[in-house]
Write a protein that holds these residues in place. Structure first.
Motif, short mmCIF file in Angstrom:
data_model
loop_
_atom_site.label_atom_id
_atom_site.label_comp_id
_atom_site.label_asym_id
_atom_site.label_seq_id
_atom_site.Cartn_x
_atom_site.Cartn_y
_atom_site.Cartn_z
N HIS A 18 0.80 -1.24 0.00
CA HIS A 18 0.00 0.00 0.00
C HIS A 18 0.82 1.27 0.00
O HIS A 18 0.27 2.36 -0.10
CB HIS A 18 -0.91 0.03 1.24
CG HIS A 18 -2.04 -0.92 1.19
ND1 HIS A 18 -3.33 -0.54 0.90
CD2 HIS A 18 -2.08 -2.27 1.37
CE1 HIS A 18 -4.11 -1.60 0.92
NE2 HIS A 18 -3.39 -2.66 1.20
N HIS A 19 2.12 1.14 0.17
CA HIS A 19 2.92 2.35 0.40
C HIS A 19 4.23 2.21 -0.35
O HIS A 19 5.22 1.69 0.18
CB HIS A 19 3.14 2.48 1.92
CG HIS A 19 3.75 3.76 2.36
ND1 HIS A 19 3.59 4.27 3.63
CD2 HIS A 19 4.53 4.65 1.71
CE1 HIS A 19 4.25 5.41 3.74
NE2 HIS A 19 4.84 5.67 2.59
N LEU A 20 4.23 2.65 -1.60
CA LEU A 20 5.40 2.48 -2.46
C LEU A 20 5.50 3.71 -3.38
O LEU A 20 4.61 3.95 -4.19
CB LEU A 20 5.22 1.20 -3.29
CG LEU A 20 6.35 0.77 -4.21
CD1 LEU A 20 7.64 0.49 -3.43
CD2 LEU A 20 5.95 -0.49 -4.98
N HIS A 21 6.58 4.46 -3.21
CA HIS A 21 6.79 5.66 -4.03
C HIS A 21 7.61 5.29 -5.26
O HIS A 21 8.73 4.80 -5.12
CB HIS A 21 7.57 6.72 -3.24
CG HIS A 21 6.88 7.17 -1.99
ND1 HIS A 21 6.06 8.26 -1.97
CD2 HIS A 21 6.89 6.67 -0.73
CE1 HIS A 21 5.59 8.43 -0.74
NE2 HIS A 21 6.07 7.48 0.03
N LEU A 22 7.08 5.56 -6.43
CA LEU A 22 7.86 5.28 -7.64
C LEU A 22 9.14 6.11 -7.66
O LEU A 22 10.17 5.67 -8.17
CB LEU A 22 7.02 5.54 -8.90
CG LEU A 22 5.85 4.58 -9.10
CD1 LEU A 22 5.09 4.95 -10.36
CD2 LEU A 22 6.31 3.12 -9.15
N ALA A 189 -3.03 10.07 3.09
CA ALA A 189 -2.09 11.12 3.48
C ALA A 189 -1.01 10.55 4.39
O ALA A 189 -1.29 9.71 5.25
CB ALA A 189 -2.82 12.26 4.20
N HIS A 190 0.23 11.02 4.17
CA HIS A 190 1.29 10.77 5.13
C HIS A 190 1.04 11.65 6.35
O HIS A 190 0.76 12.85 6.19
CB HIS A 190 2.65 11.15 4.54
CG HIS A 190 3.20 10.15 3.57
ND1 HIS A 190 2.57 9.81 2.42
CD2 HIS A 190 4.36 9.43 3.62
CE1 HIS A 190 3.31 8.91 1.78
NE2 HIS A 190 4.40 8.66 2.47
N ALA A 191 1.14 11.08 7.52
CA ALA A 191 0.97 11.87 8.75
C ALA A 191 1.65 11.15 9.91
O ALA A 191 1.74 9.92 9.92
CB ALA A 191 -0.52 12.06 9.05
N GLN A 213 -0.56 7.07 5.88
CA GLN A 213 0.76 6.53 5.54
C GLN A 213 1.69 6.76 6.73
O GLN A 213 1.84 7.90 7.20
CB GLN A 213 1.28 7.22 4.28
CG GLN A 213 0.30 7.14 3.10
CD GLN A 213 -0.07 5.71 2.73
OE1 GLN A 213 0.69 4.99 2.09
NE2 GLN A 213 -1.27 5.28 3.15
N HIS A 214 2.26 5.71 7.24
CA HIS A 214 3.09 5.68 8.46
C HIS A 214 2.21 5.80 9.71
O HIS A 214 1.76 4.81 10.22
CB HIS A 214 4.20 6.75 8.45
CG HIS A 214 5.22 6.56 7.39
ND1 HIS A 214 5.95 5.41 7.27
CD2 HIS A 214 5.62 7.38 6.37
CE1 HIS A 214 6.77 5.53 6.24
NE2 HIS A 214 6.58 6.70 5.67
N GLY A 215 2.01 7.03 10.21
CA GLY A 215 1.18 7.20 11.41
C GLY A 215 1.84 6.76 12.70
O GLY A 215 1.24 6.81 13.77
N SER A 270 6.89 -1.15 1.93
CA SER A 270 8.34 -0.97 1.72
C SER A 270 8.79 0.48 1.46
O SER A 270 9.98 0.75 1.54
CB SER A 270 8.82 -1.88 0.60
OG SER A 270 8.19 -1.56 -0.62
N ASP A 271 7.90 1.41 1.09
CA ASP A 271 8.21 2.84 0.97
C ASP A 271 9.10 3.20 -0.22
O ASP A 271 8.57 3.59 -1.26
CB ASP A 271 8.82 3.36 2.28
CG ASP A 271 8.44 4.81 2.58
OD1 ASP A 271 7.64 5.40 1.83
OD2 ASP A 271 8.93 5.36 3.59
N ASP A 272 10.43 3.11 -0.08
CA ASP A 272 11.36 3.56 -1.14
C ASP A 272 12.51 2.57 -1.29
O ASP A 272 13.61 2.80 -0.78
CB ASP A 272 11.94 4.93 -0.77
CG ASP A 272 10.88 6.00 -0.58
OD1 ASP A 272 10.42 6.57 -1.58
OD2 ASP A 272 10.49 6.24 0.59
ZN LIG Z 1 6.00 7.31 2.14
#
Ligand SMILES: [Zn+2]
Length: 333
Positions: A18-22, A189-191, A213-215, A270-272
């Protein structure tokens, strides 16, 4: 479970990302093979003991490695294809990825063209959603024009708020998240990644977002955790990233187990991967290795990743059933 049994179990679990930045996902090996002079060595941040001094330092890595690579819609598309092929091998069936509005604006490539190229490059055997990620400061030029383009672009399924966190939220953000929701876009939203617990409360109250995202820093205030749980919020957590960016003091103190126990639905992501050198497996594994998550608890995180997906009930139920079967098979004596 031995280490190799744990890896086999994680790999066998059906999962959703759910959380993957290209912008943080170009394939290092492709970069190195294509331009070895510019990219001679992987980022030092791949080292398990590496810690970023602050978020600015992390952005410096994105500027050093990803920005000079992601110079065209084709490069974004190829990045999406490669990272999701990797995730498919990890048994990921559903994925949400984002591309950064700021990166697109600065490189002068067209948002619609980029979104279409990315959509066309998604693996056919995976369910996917494409988000555009926007900084709190939004666009540097033609702000309103860009916002219209995003709402009008059918290839963009949702919007995400990211970059350096700034709370209280700016008025344009509240307005745009409402407009996007009305236009049928998904919102997240990232928060509370690096700036304390307030962000989660604001994202829920002021943006109507329940997909955080994160939290992780919400855990610093039990009242915010309860507020998030009562709002049925889910946190898309990235353990390896959280440790390297010091969103948590150490992995031992990562709150994912406590958040889940307190009623916040958590997923593992995994994020980045270009910057952190991780696969999704590493993020599941560190939760077991350091926090003692049992196979049943890892299976629950995998189930959460489907029950919070924007996907039809039939596929969600099938994935959860398959997760149960993998759990039984790998924990049988
Ligand atoms: Zn992120």
């Amino acid at each position: 479970m031995t280490d190799s049994q744990l890896i086999a179990f994680i790999d066998a679990l059906p999962k959703a990302e759910h959380h993957l930045h290209l912008d943080g996902s170009p394939n290092w090996h492709t970069m190195h093979a294509t331009d070895p002079d510019r990219f001679p060595e992987p980022p030092p941040s791949w080292d398990a003991d590496f810690r970023f001094v602050n978020f600015e330092a992390f952005e410096g890595y994105i500027r050093a490695y990803a920005v000079p690579w992601l110079t065209s819609a084709e490069r974004f598309a190829h990045t999406a294809h490669e990272v999701l092929e990797t995730r498919a091998k990890e048994n990921v069936r559903y994925a949400e990825v984002s591309f950064a509005a700021l990166a697109v604006e600065r490189s002068g490539i067209d948002i619609q063209e980029t979104a279409k190229a990315i959509q066309d490059a998604f693996p056919a055997n995976m369910e996917t959603r494409l988000y555009i990620g926007m900084h709190h400061k939004a666009f540097e030029t033609d702000h309103d024009g860009y916002l219209h383009q995003i709402l009008d672009c059918d290839e963009i399924n949702g919007i995400d708020l990211h970059g350096p966190e700034e709370f209280p939220l700016r008025p344009w953000i509240k307005q745009f998240w409402a407009d996007a929701k009305n236009a049928g876009k998904l919102i997240k939203a990232h928060a509370s990644e690096l700036t304390g617990p307030t962000g989660v409360r604001e994202a829920i109250e002021d943006l109507g977002v329940t997909k955080i995202q994160h939290g992780v820093q919400a855990a610093l205030d039990p009242a915010v955790v309860k507020f998030a749980a009562d709002a049925n919020a889910s946190f898309d957590v990235c353990p390896v990233s959280n440790v390297k960016l010091k969103a948590v003091p150490s992995m031992e103190e990562h709150p994912i187990m406590k958040l889940e126990a307190a009623g916040v639905t958590c997923t593992i992501n995994s994020d980045d991967p270009l910057i952190f050198g991780n696969d999704l497996r590493d993020d599941y594994k560190i939760v077991a290795d350091v926090l003692g998550a049992t196979p049943a608890q890892l299976a629950q995180f995998a189930k959460n990743s489907f029950t919070t997906a924007d996907w039809d009930q039939e596929n969600i139920e099938a994935a959860c059933k398959d997760i149960e079967a993998v759990l039984s098979e790998h924990t049988a004596d």
